[in-house]
Scaffold this active site. Structure first.
Site, short mmCIF file in Angstrom:
data_model
loop_
_atom_site.label_atom_id
_atom_site.label_comp_id
_atom_site.label_asym_id
_atom_site.label_seq_id
_atom_site.Cartn_x
_atom_site.Cartn_y
_atom_site.Cartn_z
CE1 TYR A 150 -6.92 -5.23 -7.49
CE2 TYR A 150 -6.65 -6.13 -5.28
CZ TYR A 150 -6.50 -6.24 -6.65
OH TYR A 150 -5.92 -7.38 -7.18
CE LYS A 154 -9.02 -8.02 -8.17
NZ LYS A 154 -8.95 -8.77 -9.44
#
Length: 240
Positions: A150, A154
């Site tokens: 993640y 991002k």
């Protein structure tokens, strides 16, 4: 950019942050176009004016999204604002993370954002106006235990934002990102009360953020004509 009468596509807008942004933009007079992997619940559509458009599709499927977005642009004539909010999580420690779990998150959150953005960006460059917002995260700036996939996705969105901002500026297209911290959501509500208290104690403002506080930031980034290439952190001071 004034949101009134603007066509705004928001991915992942059937719940959470995406839905909150959609509601706020609609209240400002925007023609919101909702998106999800499947048809929205009746109560979601009920929050918007009759005739509000909705598109479905897996953003990680490049060809499918190209087809859907080509048809959408032909239908509505122009897209003024794109909010890339759709994303997934598959958290676990790096030593336990499968290659599929890493690839799936990056493919959806980063590659999927590219799949949606590329055709819309081309369209905005031709019309010489437009705003794109990418939903990053503070973990894209600072990392987080158990979120290597993640965090990588991002962080990639921040780099994508900066590059698109430089490419789009000459044609009047602005691109910014928002990096939320701990926001009250279905995910945070699943944490134990003890864990929630511990996390809140680490946040200078001593609370989780609200989805509408992210939506407020999104509106600000759309309306401020002199902001591009920026990543705005909204985290109650957590990353200080």
């Amino acid at each position: 950019m004034d949101l009134k009468d603007k066509n705004v596509l928001i991915t992942g807008s059937t719940r959470g942050i995406g839905l909150s942004i959609a509601k706020r933009f609609s209240a400002q007079g925007a023609n919101v176009i909702l998106h999800g992997r499947s048809e929205p619940k009746p109560e979601v559509l009920a929050a918007f004016p009759e005739g509000t458009k909705f598109i479905t599709g897996d953003i990680s499927d490049a060809q499918a999204m190209k087809d859907v977005l080509t048809a959408l642009i032909a239908d509505v004539d122009h897209i003024d604002v794109l909010v890339n909010n759709a994303g997934i999580v598959k958290d676990t420690l790096t030593i336990r993370m499968s290659t599929d779990a890493f690839a799936d998150v990056v493919n959806t959150n980063l590659n999927g954002t590219f799949n949606v953005t590329q055709p819309i960006f081309k369209h905005m460059l031709k019309q010489r106006t437009g705003v794109i917002l990418n939903m990053s995260s503070i973990v894209g700036l600072h990392g987080n235990i158990g979120q290597a996939n993640y965090s990588a996705s991002k962080a990639g969105l921040i780099g994508l934002t900066k590059s698109l901002a430089k490419e789009g500026a000459m044609r009047g297209v602005r691109v910014n990102a928002i990096a939320p911290g701990m926001i009250a959501s279905d995910m945070t509500s699943q944490l134990s009360e003890k864990m929630q208290t511990t996390i809140k104690e680490s946040i200078p403002l001593k609370r989780f953020g609200e989805v509408d506080e992210i939506a407020q930031t999104a509106q600000f980034l759309v309306e401020n004509e002199y902001l591009t290439g920026q990543t705005i952190t909204v985290d109650g001071g957590l990353s200080l």
